[in-house]
Motif scaffolding. Structure first.
Motif, mmCIF file in Angstrom:
data_model
loop_
_atom_site.group_PDB
_atom_site.id
_atom_site.type_symbol
_atom_site.label_atom_id
_atom_site.label_comp_id
_atom_site.label_asym_id
_atom_site.label_seq_id
_atom_site.Cartn_x
_atom_site.Cartn_y
_atom_site.Cartn_z
ATOM 1 N N SER B 376 28.287 44.948 36.894
ATOM 2 C CA SER B 376 28.019 44.047 35.368
ATOM 3 C C SER B 376 27.829 45.380 34.340
ATOM 4 O O SER B 376 27.650 45.223 33.526
ATOM 5 C CB SER B 376 26.460 43.008 35.249
ATOM 6 O OG SER B 376 25.732 43.257 35.447
ATOM 7 N N ALA B 377 26.935 46.110 35.455
ATOM 8 C CA ALA B 377 26.477 46.867 34.298
ATOM 9 C C ALA B 377 27.474 47.589 34.343
ATOM 10 O O ALA B 377 28.320 48.378 33.088
ATOM 11 C CB ALA B 377 25.759 48.364 35.614
ATOM 12 N N GLN B 378 28.742 47.833 35.014
ATOM 13 C CA GLN B 378 29.803 48.578 34.980
ATOM 14 C C GLN B 378 30.805 48.194 33.270
ATOM 15 O O GLN B 378 30.625 48.618 32.992
ATOM 16 C CB GLN B 378 30.908 48.542 36.295
ATOM 17 C CG GLN B 378 31.938 49.621 36.783
ATOM 18 C CD GLN B 378 32.599 48.941 37.895
ATOM 19 O OE1 GLN B 378 32.129 49.072 38.313
ATOM 20 N NE2 GLN B 378 34.263 48.785 37.533
ATOM 21 N N SER B 379 30.379 46.695 33.709
ATOM 22 C CA SER B 379 31.152 46.221 32.234
ATOM 23 C C SER B 379 30.783 46.324 30.840
ATOM 24 O O SER B 379 31.543 46.793 30.413
ATOM 25 C CB SER B 379 31.374 44.360 32.754
ATOM 26 O OG SER B 379 31.760 43.862 31.006
ATOM 27 N N ILE B 380 29.337 46.324 31.405
ATOM 28 C CA ILE B 380 28.736 46.327 29.354
ATOM 29 C C ILE B 380 28.732 47.793 29.640
ATOM 30 O O ILE B 380 28.439 48.168 27.878
ATOM 31 C CB ILE B 380 27.077 46.758 29.978
ATOM 32 C CG1 ILE B 380 26.331 44.780 29.870
ATOM 33 C CG2 ILE B 380 26.235 47.311 28.861
ATOM 34 C CD1 ILE B 380 25.168 44.329 30.991
ATOM 35 N N ALA B 381 28.656 48.819 30.298
ATOM 36 C CA ALA B 381 28.889 50.554 29.987
ATOM 37 C C ALA B 381 29.659 50.781 29.448
ATOM 38 O O ALA B 381 30.414 51.946 28.418
ATOM 39 C CB ALA B 381 28.757 50.743 31.090
ATOM 40 N N GLN B 382 30.763 50.117 29.573
ATOM 41 C CA GLN B 382 33.082 50.528 29.237
ATOM 42 C C GLN B 382 33.015 49.716 28.018
ATOM 43 O O GLN B 382 33.884 48.898 27.775
ATOM 44 C CB GLN B 382 33.733 49.882 30.236
ATOM 45 C CG GLN B 382 33.542 50.902 31.274
ATOM 46 C CD GLN B 382 34.372 50.678 32.535
ATOM 47 O OE1 GLN B 382 35.505 50.622 32.540
ATOM 48 N NE2 GLN B 382 33.977 50.519 34.269
ATOM 49 N N GLY B 383 31.879 48.378 27.346
ATOM 50 C CA GLY B 383 32.215 47.528 26.369
ATOM 51 C C GLY B 383 32.509 46.154 26.536
ATOM 52 O O GLY B 383 33.324 45.895 25.713
ATOM 53 N N SER B 384 31.786 45.885 27.507
ATOM 54 C CA SER B 384 32.484 44.513 28.518
ATOM 55 C C SER B 384 33.632 44.175 28.230
ATOM 56 O O SER B 384 34.538 43.264 28.095
ATOM 57 C CB SER B 384 31.599 43.074 26.919
ATOM 58 O OG SER B 384 30.294 43.867 26.358
ATOM 59 N N VAL B 385 33.938 44.935 29.187
ATOM 60 C CA VAL B 385 35.787 44.780 29.796
ATOM 61 C C VAL B 385 35.353 44.217 31.189
ATOM 62 O O VAL B 385 34.189 44.093 31.837
ATOM 63 C CB VAL B 385 36.111 46.748 30.484
ATOM 64 C CG1 VAL B 385 36.776 47.041 28.936
ATOM 65 C CG2 VAL B 385 35.570 46.922 31.599
ATOM 66 N N PRO B 386 36.439 43.516 31.453
ATOM 67 C CA PRO B 386 36.540 42.625 32.719
ATOM 68 C C PRO B 386 36.549 43.350 34.128
ATOM 69 O O PRO B 386 37.545 44.269 33.839
ATOM 70 C CB PRO B 386 37.717 41.245 32.596
ATOM 71 C CG PRO B 386 38.152 42.326 31.770
ATOM 72 C CD PRO B 386 37.787 43.145 30.434
ATOM 73 N N VAL B 387 35.533 43.057 35.127
ATOM 74 C CA VAL B 387 35.932 44.090 35.731
ATOM 75 C C VAL B 387 36.681 42.844 37.332
ATOM 76 O O VAL B 387 35.648 42.266 36.963
ATOM 77 C CB VAL B 387 34.511 44.318 36.520
ATOM 78 C CG1 VAL B 387 33.475 44.746 37.762
ATOM 79 C CG2 VAL B 387 33.906 45.319 35.009
ATOM 80 N N ALA B 388 37.238 43.900 38.178
ATOM 81 C CA ALA B 388 37.856 42.822 38.992
ATOM 82 C C ALA B 388 36.749 42.808 39.499
ATOM 83 O O ALA B 388 35.794 43.867 40.088
ATOM 84 C CB ALA B 388 38.685 43.958 39.812
ATOM 85 N N PHE B 389 36.355 41.727 40.859
ATOM 86 C CA PHE B 389 35.483 41.627 42.027
ATOM 87 C C PHE B 389 35.675 41.893 43.289
ATOM 88 O O PHE B 389 36.968 41.028 43.349
ATOM 89 C CB PHE B 389 35.069 39.759 41.907
ATOM 90 C CG PHE B 389 33.613 40.093 42.276
ATOM 91 C CD1 PHE B 389 32.363 39.627 40.913
ATOM 92 C CD2 PHE B 389 32.939 40.422 43.052
ATOM 93 C CE1 PHE B 389 31.379 39.076 41.184
ATOM 94 C CE2 PHE B 389 31.588 39.861 43.559
ATOM 95 C CZ PHE B 389 31.009 39.467 42.225
ATOM 96 N N PRO B 390 35.129 42.712 43.506
ATOM 97 C CA PRO B 390 35.572 42.815 45.254
ATOM 98 C C PRO B 390 35.465 41.771 45.874
ATOM 99 O O PRO B 390 34.625 40.500 46.260
ATOM 100 C CB PRO B 390 35.120 44.100 46.072
ATOM 101 C CG PRO B 390 34.114 44.232 44.844
ATOM 102 C CD PRO B 390 33.666 43.387 43.566
ATOM 103 N N ASP B 391 36.671 41.833 47.528
ATOM 104 C CA ASP B 391 36.248 40.785 48.386
ATOM 105 C C ASP B 391 35.707 41.242 49.430
ATOM 106 O O ASP B 391 36.820 42.369 50.304
ATOM 107 C CB ASP B 391 37.913 40.483 48.908
ATOM 108 C CG ASP B 391 38.117 39.411 50.117
ATOM 109 O OD1 ASP B 391 37.097 39.266 50.227
ATOM 110 O OD2 ASP B 391 39.137 39.239 50.493
ATOM 111 N N PHE B 392 34.368 40.827 49.209
ATOM 112 C CA PHE B 392 33.946 41.680 50.681
ATOM 113 C C PHE B 392 33.711 40.837 51.844
ATOM 114 O O PHE B 392 33.741 41.578 53.216
ATOM 115 C CB PHE B 392 32.450 41.242 50.852
ATOM 116 C CG PHE B 392 32.205 42.366 49.356
ATOM 117 C CD1 PHE B 392 31.776 44.090 49.044
ATOM 118 C CD2 PHE B 392 31.363 41.538 48.531
ATOM 119 C CE1 PHE B 392 31.339 44.741 48.648
ATOM 120 C CE2 PHE B 392 31.119 42.295 46.799
ATOM 121 C CZ PHE B 392 30.594 43.531 46.934
ATOM 122 N N THR B 393 34.705 39.884 51.871
ATOM 123 C CA THR B 393 35.178 39.318 53.570
ATOM 124 C C THR B 393 36.942 39.918 54.086
ATOM 125 O O THR B 393 37.284 39.046 54.951
ATOM 126 C CB THR B 393 35.465 37.595 52.978
ATOM 127 O OG1 THR B 393 36.418 37.555 52.317
ATOM 128 C CG2 THR B 393 34.426 37.164 51.679
#
Lengths: 411, 411
Positions: B376-393
């Motif tokens: 969310s920090a990344q999304s906000i910092a870039q003007g609310s761009v969608p950010v891909a969610f990593p798959d930790f599994t």
């Protein structure tokens, strides 16, 4: 007030209601013309009008250009499908006939721009009939905000949250256009009921503006489950694929950094709500719990259990009822029409016309609020990217003063 | 249950509470070691423990590596600041000491990845102590969902909605780390209380996963107004600039198209709520109004006025109380600790350890839920761009079965 000779375009569920339950009751209105693509609606609406003792409209037509052009018609009201509002309004403006349109979302930003341009070029009065701007609690929240009770407003929320599964899934039979909307688009398709009151409260177009928007749509499953559960629908619509997501979350950012979260929520089981929420540095209003919370009031223990405060907004209403509603209650409310909002919005239009005043919900408001639909469709189609919000005022939002009705208590 | 010799890292407000109000009450816990950077906290916590008739911990240290390495400590509990959870957990895992950590958001995706990698390499038991997964109503909603009462779930919502202005703005004096968090970051900084129960309900990590996220932050004004209004704060903090927006709206999209809207809301006046909302094709649960709405029940008139149904969830609880809570109520609830959730979450950790069972909230859950903060920090910092969610599994989410406690009533 002077007598207005009115032509009505669109006599579906809502349009017929407007004519027979509202316009027929107003002594300053003469329904001079009716227009609908369906002949039966023309005849039914005319019959109902006459049953109420009102004269038969001189013009009955399936061609809305003909209605607009008819010399008997001096003001045009557009109650037709969402898709038709723009074209009907443009034509009325060009014919220099004052026009008011029912609510709905826009199909493109270009459509909003041409509406603004045409209104500016013709100077013809235009109003968006956003009745929820005149809701008693919406106006109470506005009034409390103007008196500073919430402090600086930093966030608002709202929604069109209305279980319309019955209407949408039967759209083909009822001739309701929502059916086709849900087949062909995925967008915040009905933003104005919630964004109208919020935009007024946040001075959008009058010192503030929306600068960007992002929308995220859920998958569509509500209508399919509903159809499966109803024998009369299953056979016909079982294989229908709806594009419209059940829930669309949209967040708008304003020039001053205030945010607005709105929700479209029309195809899952729920209770009706417009979910107005006003969040300031000193207090909040919340429609969901029908409550007001102010720093200036103590509420011991309520931090952890707010339920005893549910519905406490009633007690704020006496003190903070908006002047529009004070006057209206004084005169005896006509509760029909969404609890009085419909009377107030149509009366506001004709009162402004009568007095030659600026429209309380003008073409810039309309373009801005309706554009949300087109912008949200764009955001969703591109994977929920943020979309820049156009400025329909050409920079005038920075200096344009709000009409007195909305800025009550500021100055 | 066998006796566990426990070392505790972090004795601030929450850590001291855990030791003296919970661990001291559990007969299968022996607090063998305490660690905090402040010597006074070590002494105070030790004194409190002894006042309760529990033995003095053998290890008192300001160095958490020393606590982890102490032979007297066999299990590590991390209650320190958000920023410390990751490093303390990694060190405990490497020392092959089972570890449970309090909640908080991650500072980077890499941190979440290294947590997962270290747990996988060492095979050491790890659990995130997300107490709200054990909330009575959260588990009722899960249970109802598993029984199909809501139909297909297409959207959920929740929030950490807690007026923390007093704590945050006095952070320098109370040594509470939130003060600094609000100076330096702008993010959904505390997502797990709401996302935990929702992730379990949506089978995230077990057949479903988050694929993207977008966050929008409002401006920051709440703390400034609060500071201005308090004489003891004004002089010291009047010029403090907080980066953290007052309201952060985040929408996550799942692999199956279900959406989840979460809200951080900690620096404006409001009542406490985690706002859990579950929206299915046949019904909904809503924490705000404490209500349940089901297609299978008729509610005439309620469509337009839901307020008579406010708080109706009580009547669903008898029938749909989750087995965990049925058992717990049967045994006599220890209401202390957020209404019993704290007991249930810590007990679940030690029970799994005792029986050698998989952890009910494992490292994949923890990494996924905590990563929301960094993303969310990344999304906000870039003007609310969608950010891909990593798959930790590593793809295992497709086939991994959920632990029985969360899938109760499915099979």
């Amino acid at each position: 007030m002077k007598m207005f000779h009115v032509g009505v375009i669109g006599l579906g569920n809502r349009g017929a209601w407007w004519v027979n339950e509202m316009l027929a009751e107003l002594d300053y209105i003469h329904v001079a013309g009716l227009c609908d693509v369906y002949e039966d609606r023309l005849q039914n609406t005319k019959a109902q009008l006459m049953k109420k003792g009102r004269p038969a409209p001189a013009v009955l037509t399936t061609d809305y250009q003909a209605l607009i052009d008819a010399p008997e018609v001096e003001v045009v009201l557009v109650f037709s499908s969402w898709a038709n509002h723009h074209d009907a309004a443009i034509r009325a403006l060009r014919a220099k006939k004052p026009v008011a349109i029912e609510v709905g979302g826009a199909y493109s930003v270009a459509e909003c721009e041409s509406l603004v341009k045409t209104q500016e070029e013709t100077g013809t009065p235009f109003m968006l009939l956003e009745n929820c701007c005149y809701g008693e609690y919406e106006l109470m929240a506005l009034n409390m905000a103007r008196h500073g009770l919430f402090g600086e407003i930093v966030h608002c929320a709202g929604g069109y949250m209305h279980d319309l599964r019955g209407e949408i899934s039967r759209g083909n039979e009822t001739r309701h256009y929502r059916f086709h909307e849900y087949l062909t688009r995925n967008a915040e398709n009905y933003p104005t009921h919630e964004i109208g009151p919020i935009a007024k409260l946040l001075n959008i177009g009058n010192g503030n503006r929306f600068v960007s928007l992002v929308s995220v749509a859920s998958r569509a499953a509500g209508l399919h489950t509903y159809i499966e559960a109803h024998d009369d629908l299953r056979e016909k619509y079982e294989k229908t694929v709806f594009r419209q997501g059940d829930i669309v979350n949209t967040v708008l950012t304003c020039a001053d950094g205030t945010t607005v979260a709105i929700t479209l929520d029309t195809s899952l089981p729920r209770y009706y709500s417009r979910g107005l929420t006003v969040r300031g540095t000193k207090g909040m209003y919340e429609e969901a719990t029908q409550s007001v919370l102010l720093d200036s009031e103590t509420y011991p223990g309520a931090e952890w259990d707010w339920s005893p405060q549910f519905c406490n907004r009633e007690r704020f209403l006496e003190q903070w009822r908006h002047p529009i509603w004070q006057r209206y209650r004084g005169e005896g409310v006509k509760e029909q029409g969404h609890g009085g909002m419909d009377f107030l919005v149509i009366d506001a239009f004709f009162e402004a016309l009568d007095k030659g005043l600026p429209m309380p919900i003008d073409v810039y408001d309309a373009a801005t609020w309706m554009a949300i639909t087109a912008l949200s469709a764009q955001s969703i189609a591109q994977g929920s990217v943020p979309v820049a919000f156009p400025d329909f005022t050409g920079g005038h939002w920075k200096t344009k003063k709000e009409e007195p009705v909305w800025k009550y208590a500021i100055g």
